[in-house]
Write an enzyme that holds these catalytic residues in place. Structure first.
Site, PDB file in Angstrom:
ATOM      1  N   GLU A 264      34.675 -27.129  90.556  1.00 28.36           N
ATOM      2  CA  GLU A 264      33.583 -27.001  90.368  1.00 28.36           C
ATOM      3  C   GLU A 264      33.753 -29.060  90.415  1.00 28.36           C
ATOM      4  O   GLU A 264      33.191 -29.725  89.546  1.00 28.36           O
ATOM      5  CB  GLU A 264      32.294 -27.495  88.925  1.00 28.36           C
ATOM      6  CG  GLU A 264      32.301 -25.673  88.725  1.00 28.36           C
ATOM      7  CD  GLU A 264      31.781 -25.137  87.617  1.00 28.36           C
ATOM      8  OE1 GLU A 264      31.417 -26.838  86.425  1.00 28.36           O
ATOM      9  OE2 GLU A 264      31.472 -24.012  87.264  1.00 28.36           O
TER      10      GLU A 264
ATOM     11  N   GLU B  51      32.676 -16.845  89.554  1.00 22.21           N
ATOM     12  CA  GLU B  51      32.216 -17.608  87.986  1.00 22.21           C
ATOM     13  C   GLU B  51      31.189 -16.866  88.279  1.00 22.21           C
ATOM     14  O   GLU B  51      30.336 -17.920  88.748  1.00 22.21           O
ATOM     15  CB  GLU B  51      33.261 -18.727  87.685  1.00 22.21           C
ATOM     16  CG  GLU B  51      33.465 -18.981  86.031  1.00 22.21           C
ATOM     17  CD  GLU B  51      33.681 -20.346  86.190  1.00 22.21           C
ATOM     18  OE1 GLU B  51      34.713 -20.792  86.268  1.00 22.21           O
ATOM     19  OE2 GLU B  51      33.149 -20.858  85.479  1.00 22.21           O
TER      20      GLU B  51
END
Ligand SMILES: *[C@@H]1O[C@H](CO)[C@@H](O)[C@H](O)[C@H]1NC(C)=O
Ligand SMILES: *[C@@H]1O[C@H](CO)[C@@H](O)[C@H](O)[C@H]1NC(C)=O
Ligand SMILES: *[C@@H]1O[C@H](CO)[C@@H](O)[C@H](O)[C@H]1NC(C)=O
Length: 483
Positions: A213, A315
């Site tokens: 991220e 994820e």
């Protein structure tokens, strides 16, 4: 989302028998091929740091056999993909410098890293400690000795000593935290682990993800509860190029780079467009599913398929222990994102996040959440090597197993109770009239687990149908089908 507030009205005629047709008919299209399924997985990291030595948990997640947990028998999920987290923490002091750990950091989320100081890049030197992180490595080994076949190495943060503020939770301002002169050290760290793993642990990482991220602005020293590191999109090509060089120089040219594990589908589109200069070095697009019911899944798939790159939802997680959100978002992924793998974040966690409830700090394991049984409807039936087909509707997924000439359909009914019918007339080889369709069901929100109904559903002509209460998820296996 509107369907969460739908008032359930049971139509009276539905209780009458016999039925001559389904209320809603769905045609499965054999011409729609969205790639070969690579598998279901989980990231290890925090849960395996705590519970990595447990054989029962390895059996539960990485086999399809039944295993007892707290006196209850669980049908194994049969996950085959492992994401191993390269840690960023070591507690040694080097030349008077040591790690800065945020007071907000959870102990369970401090992952021990192997490269403990900058004195030497030689993995045989005392600058490296290959004894750390024993539990996460133990669970990876247990997974490999069971069903796991694919391994990815990923980083949440570079080693603490490579960072501007020495804090693996993030920069003080949430900006880039990797020191400019440590770019090659970050990638050398990951490439060295991959090389060492292949030689010493018997694990070959298929892919390495150097970011987690990276565009997010929440990786901050003051508030961080976990390892994280921001990388501006403009800084990512340099890392990708450096990692490619470090891998190639170690004879790991077959190891692909996955990028960039952004938090949302929309951010993944933006980041991917910013990586055009290194596109040929990206072996796979990884994206996280935290945009849930929103986001341009189809746009990201369009970019991936145009470039011939694979796409994983690497994820996914949320706190809905019933599994309702998981089913909804997973089917949206199958329908619009077309990933070839789907990876849950922490299979053991608290607050509804785990598929099994657990406290990774206290070290306690509770019961399987209903989310576990909902996920089992998918993972136990859609297996690696199957061809993913278009389910034809936002509540249906389908996959084809060429070896066994088997069609797998997973469907959920978000609406009023009704019969859903599945039309197989477009397949070249149709199942025989009267053949049995095996089915399994879980009623979301009811506490019902994973119930096999082996014999009550039959092929009729070229279709079959089944009764669905509101929020019922069912999996069907139809044999004798050819595409
Ligand atoms: C197919 O459905 C029709 C109409 O409901 C029924 O009469 C017939 O017995 C069914 N055939 C089989 C093989 O189940
Ligand atoms: C870290 O990177 C710098 C800059 O590339 C390099 O000079 C140094 O040798 C590296 N450190 C180690 C231990 O390899
Ligand atoms: C290496 O790691 C192990 C496990 O955490 C630890 O017990 C040991 O003290 C470490 N060795 C050094 C030299 O830091």
């Amino acid at each position: 989302m509107a369907r969460f507030t739908i008032v359930l009205i049971l139509a009276a005629h539905l209780s009458c028998t016999p039925l001559t047709a389904a209320d809603t008919s769905i045609t499965i299209n054999p011409a729609s091929k969205y790639g070969t399924w690579e598998g279901w997985g989980t990231s290890l990291a925090w849960w395996a740091k705590k519970f990595g030595t447990r054989d029962d948990l390895a059996d539960i997640f990485f086999t399809t056999k039944s295993t007892q947990l707290s006196g209850k028998s669980l049908p194994g999920l049969g996950l085959t993909i492992i994401r191993y987290n390269a840690g960023a923490v070591s507690t040694n002091t080097v030349d008077g410098t040591s790690i800065a750990i945020s007071s907000t950091m959870k102990a369970s989320r401090e992952m021990e890293g192997f490269w403990i100081d900058w004195m030497s890049g030689d993995p045989a030197s005392s600058s490296w400690n290959w004894s750390v992180d024993a539990n996460q490595r133990a669970m990876m080994t247990k997974a490999k000795s069971r069903d796991a076949t694919k391994f990815e190495l990923f980083s949440n943060s570079p080693m603490w000593w490579m960072l501007k503020n020495k804090n693996p939770a993030g920069a003080n301002d949430g900006g880039n935290n990797l020191q400019s002169w440590n770019v090659d050290n970050h990638t050398a760290y990951l490439a060295t682990i991959a090389e060492y793993s292949q030689k010493n642990w018997g694990i070959t990482f298929e892919s390495i993800e150097p970011f987690n991220e990276p565009a997010a602005n929440w990786w901050k020293a003051s508030t961080g509860t976990q390892e994280g590191c921001h990388f501006e999109v403009s800084s990512q090509p340099e890392i990708i190029t450096s990692l490619r060089n470090e891998l190639d120089s170690r004879g790991l040219s077959f190891t692909i780079i996955a990028a960039s594990d952004e938090n949302t589908y929309d951010q993944a589109v933006t980041t991917y467009k910013g990586l055009s200069s290194v596109n040929s070095k990206i072996g796979r697009i990884n994206v996280h599913g935290y945009q849930y019911g929103n986001g341009a899944r189809d746009t990201l798939y369009g970019l991936a398929s145009k470039a011939g790159q694979k796409l994983w939802n690497s994820e996914y997680g949320e706190s809905d222990s019933t599994g309702e959100q998981l089913v909804s978002n997973l089917i949206l992924d199958f329908r619009w994102l077309h990933p070839t793998a789907w990876i849950y974040w922490q299979v053991l966690d608290g607050g509804g996040w785990g598929v099994i409830d657990a406290d990774n700090d206290a070290g306690t394991v509770g019961a399987a959440n209903q989310k576990y049984f909902v996920l089992a409807q998918f993972t136990r039936h859609i297996r690696p090597g199957m061809t993913i087909l278009d389910g034809g509707s936002d509540n249906v997924v389908a996959a084809y197993d060429a070896t066994n000439k088997r069609l797998v359909v997973v469907a959920v009914n978000w609406g009023n109770a009704q019969y859903l019918g599945f039309d197989l007339s477009k397949f070249s080889g149709k199942p025989e009239n009267g053949n049995t369709v095996r089915r399994w069901q879980t009623m979301i929100g009811s506490g019902e687990q994973y119930v096999a109904k082996a014999a009550d559903t039959k092929i009729n002509g070229t279709s079959f149908w089944s009764y669905f209460d509101n929020n019922l998820i069912q999996t069907f296996e139809v044999d004798g089908v050819t595409l």
